[in-house]
Write an enzyme that holds these catalytic residues in place. Structure first.
Site, short mmCIF file in Angstrom:
data_model
loop_
_atom_site.label_atom_id
_atom_site.label_comp_id
_atom_site.label_asym_id
_atom_site.label_seq_id
_atom_site.Cartn_x
_atom_site.Cartn_y
_atom_site.Cartn_z
N GLY A 98 0.82 -1.22 0.00
CA GLY A 98 0.00 0.00 0.00
C GLY A 98 0.85 1.27 0.00
O GLY A 98 2.07 1.23 0.16
N ASP A 133 8.75 5.99 7.79
CA ASP A 133 8.40 7.32 8.29
C ASP A 133 7.46 8.07 7.36
O ASP A 133 7.06 9.20 7.65
CB ASP A 133 9.68 8.14 8.54
CG ASP A 133 10.49 8.33 7.27
OD1 ASP A 133 10.06 7.84 6.20
OD2 ASP A 133 11.58 8.94 7.34
N ARG A 191 -1.92 -1.05 -9.85
CA ARG A 191 -0.74 -1.88 -10.10
C ARG A 191 -1.12 -3.34 -10.22
O ARG A 191 -2.22 -3.73 -9.80
CB ARG A 191 0.23 -1.74 -8.90
CG ARG A 191 0.61 -0.32 -8.59
CD ARG A 191 0.86 -0.10 -7.10
NE ARG A 191 1.01 1.33 -6.80
CZ ARG A 191 2.16 1.96 -6.77
NH1 ARG A 191 3.27 1.31 -6.96
NH2 ARG A 191 2.22 3.26 -6.53
N ASP A 260 4.36 -4.78 -7.34
CA ASP A 260 3.72 -3.55 -6.84
C ASP A 260 4.25 -2.32 -7.56
O ASP A 260 3.69 -1.23 -7.42
CB ASP A 260 3.92 -3.40 -5.32
CG ASP A 260 5.38 -3.50 -4.92
OD1 ASP A 260 5.99 -4.55 -5.18
OD2 ASP A 260 5.92 -2.53 -4.36
N ASP A 270 7.29 4.28 -10.11
CA ASP A 270 8.10 3.96 -8.95
C ASP A 270 9.59 3.88 -9.28
O ASP A 270 10.24 2.84 -9.17
CB ASP A 270 7.60 2.66 -8.29
CG ASP A 270 6.33 2.91 -7.49
OD1 ASP A 270 5.68 3.93 -7.74
OD2 ASP A 270 6.00 2.10 -6.61
#
Ligand code: AMP
Ligand code: MG
Length: 502
Positions: A98, A133, A191, A260, A270
């Site tokens: 995710g 983070d 995706r 992904d 990505d």
């Protein structure tokens, strides 16, 4: 994590959002607001893209742009969500990944009615962040900005970069780094791993909804087909075969072809530890996390097929009730990927060599050249660009002669190629011109990107990145004032590893 209970500031006029993905059932995403940052500073606004999208650049200047593209100011009409997906990472299935550091603000329609996702990457933690983070460091954000825009200029499908904002906050990796947020624009962020997320939960209803969503948005013609889901798979396979062949033609190595990171749209997405190859070697790997070379340059076609087999497996329940009848056409479609990939690859390689007709020996001619490049450690981009000037037998080909110094096989290859060119109907100058539109002179070389990143991170000087953006916008044009940027790296400049910086 930021939730909707916080009250963000809303900007009234910047975007006219639609939120089709947010209208899907709640298990497809999580509503999440970007986490505000300390002192956002708008470093880049991609004016060309702003205009292509039909947006008003005046609304994105200075502080307003910084606030919008950092997530501090939410455009009205946005319905920010983090998308759910899973995926195979280096061959191992992870049922839930995710958007752990990205938020989809919403979708906009351009003047042609095409729908685009506007997504912030590095926008803070979400429910999918696991131990991360939710942030991004300036270096990887610059890398993605430069590479995605260069890819677009090269003519290869890709998500685009709309804006780059520094956050004024530190990001803690191996070192303390400046934080940044990238605004990405994509045809969609669905995706292969999005389908896998629902397949792992045996949620066939969701798989069908997702397939219908992807068909409506990306492949609407498929709706008229006899078996729309089968035709949908064929379209995705075709788009990926063409995309990955395109990468091969320009020497691009994605580096993390996990499922992904594979978009159903057929766009490159990505950008992590990706890189363009300098010296040709089919087993080139830059990514520091790709220990076994799974995603090496020459493996990309095979891995694409592997990923698509995962997609097909997810979609099997939609192909029909009788498994015996659905498995074999599905298998055939997956096998068809190799034929399509080889055909796209060969067509592009022919083009790179100035050939538009097809001859049986072409694969051999291409392979012989690649073998020679590997043997001599020749620069992939430079050799093809130099060949544009070698179409005419009488031209000075001093640079190529130097690269392949004294190799009899090179002399033989050149003679064979010239002979082969004689079978073409076009005049030599026309052939050379067509080659110059296919073989770039400028690619985003690793060492140049690293220099630009170091300058920004260490001296807050973005001028090397400005220069790179300018010259990479027209990668096929000779730009004499930038000629040194076409060179391969000097030994001391060579970069052997790239990092995803997550
Ligand atoms: P990537 O390697 O960037 O494709 O990311 C793989 C997964 O890790 C995705 O689910 C990302 O959202 C997540 N991820 C990567 N970096 C971070 C980060 N700094 N914080 C939270 N999640 C992250
Ligand atoms: Mg990813």
């Amino acid at each position: 994590m930021s939730t909707l209970s916080q009250s963000p500031s809303f900007d009234k006029s910047s975007f006219t959002f639609e939120n089709s993905y947010a209208c899907l059932p709640e298990r497809f995403f999580q509503r999440t607001l970007p986490v505000p940052v300390k002192t956002p500073n708008l470093i880049y606004l991609n004016r060309g893209l702003v205009e292509e999208l039909g947006l008003n650049p005046d609304l994105f200047h200075g502080e307003n742009g910084a606030a919008i593209f950092s997530g501090n100011l939410i455009p009205s009409g946005a319905d920010p969500i983090a998308l759910a997906y899973g995926g195979h990472q280096f061959g191992h299935f992870v049922p839930q990944l995710g958007d752990g550091r990205a938020v989809l603000l919403g979708e906009i329609l351009d003047a042609n009615g095409k729908r685009w996702d506007i997504q912030l990457k590095g926008s803070g933690q979400t429910t999918f962040s696991r131990s991360g983070d939710g942030r991004a460091a300036l270096g990887p954000v610059m890398r993605e900005y430069i590479l995605s825009e260069a890819m677009h200029a090269l003519g290869i499908p890709t998500n685009r970069s709309l804006a780059l904002v520094t956050t004024g906050e530190d990001v803690f990796r191996e070192n303390i780094l400046p934080g940044a947020i990238l605004t990405r624009v994509a045809s969609s962020h669905v995706r292969v791993g999005t389908f896998e997320f629902f397949a792992a939960r045996k949620d066939i209803e969701a798989i069908k909804l997702l397939a219908d969503y992807a068909i409506n948005r990306l492949y609407p013609k498929v709706k008229c087909a006899e078996n729309p889901y089968l035709t949908f798979i064929e379209c995705v396979i075709d788009a990926q075969a063409s995309l990955i062949a395109g990468w091969m033609h320009v020497g691009f190595i994605h580096g993390v072809m996990n499922t992904d990171n594979m978009a159903i749209s057929g766009e490159t997405i990505d950008y992590g530890p990706c890189a363009f190859m300098d010296a040709y070697d089919p087993m080139t790997v830059y990514s520091s996390i790709d220990h076994s070379g799974r995603y090496a340059y020459a493996n990309q076609g095979k891995i694409g097929q592997w990923n698509l087999a995962s997609l097909v497996e997810c979609l099997l329940p939609l192909l029909g009730k009788d498994e015996k009848k659905t498995v074999s056409p599905a298998k055939e479609i997956i096998e068809e990927f190799s034929n399509k990939f080889s055909a796209y690859w060969l067509r592009g390689m022919r083009g790179k060599l100035g050939l538009v007709t097809a001859c049986k020996e072409d694969t051999f001619i291409v392979q012989q050249l690649l073998d020679l490049m590997q043997k001599h450690g020749a620069d992939y981009t430079i050799v093809f660009r130099q060949l544009c000037d070698a179409v005419n037998r009488k031209s000075n080909i001093g640079k190529l002669t130097k690269i392949f110094s004294g190799d009899r096989l090179w002399v033989d290859w050149l003679a064979r190629w010239h002979q082969r060119l004689e079978q073409e109907t076009r005049a030599p100058e026309e052939i050379a011109e067509s080659m110059r539109c296919i073989n770039p002179i400028f690619i985003p070389r690793n060492h140049l990107i690293e220099q630009a990143i170091n300058s920004a991170v260490e001296k807050n000087d973005f001028s090397p990145m400005d220069t790179l953006q300018e010259l990479l916008a027209t990668p096929y044009s000779d730009q004499p004032s930038y000629s040194e940027y076409a060179n391969s790296p000097k030994p001391e400049e060579r970069i052997y590893q790239t990092f995803c910086g997550t």
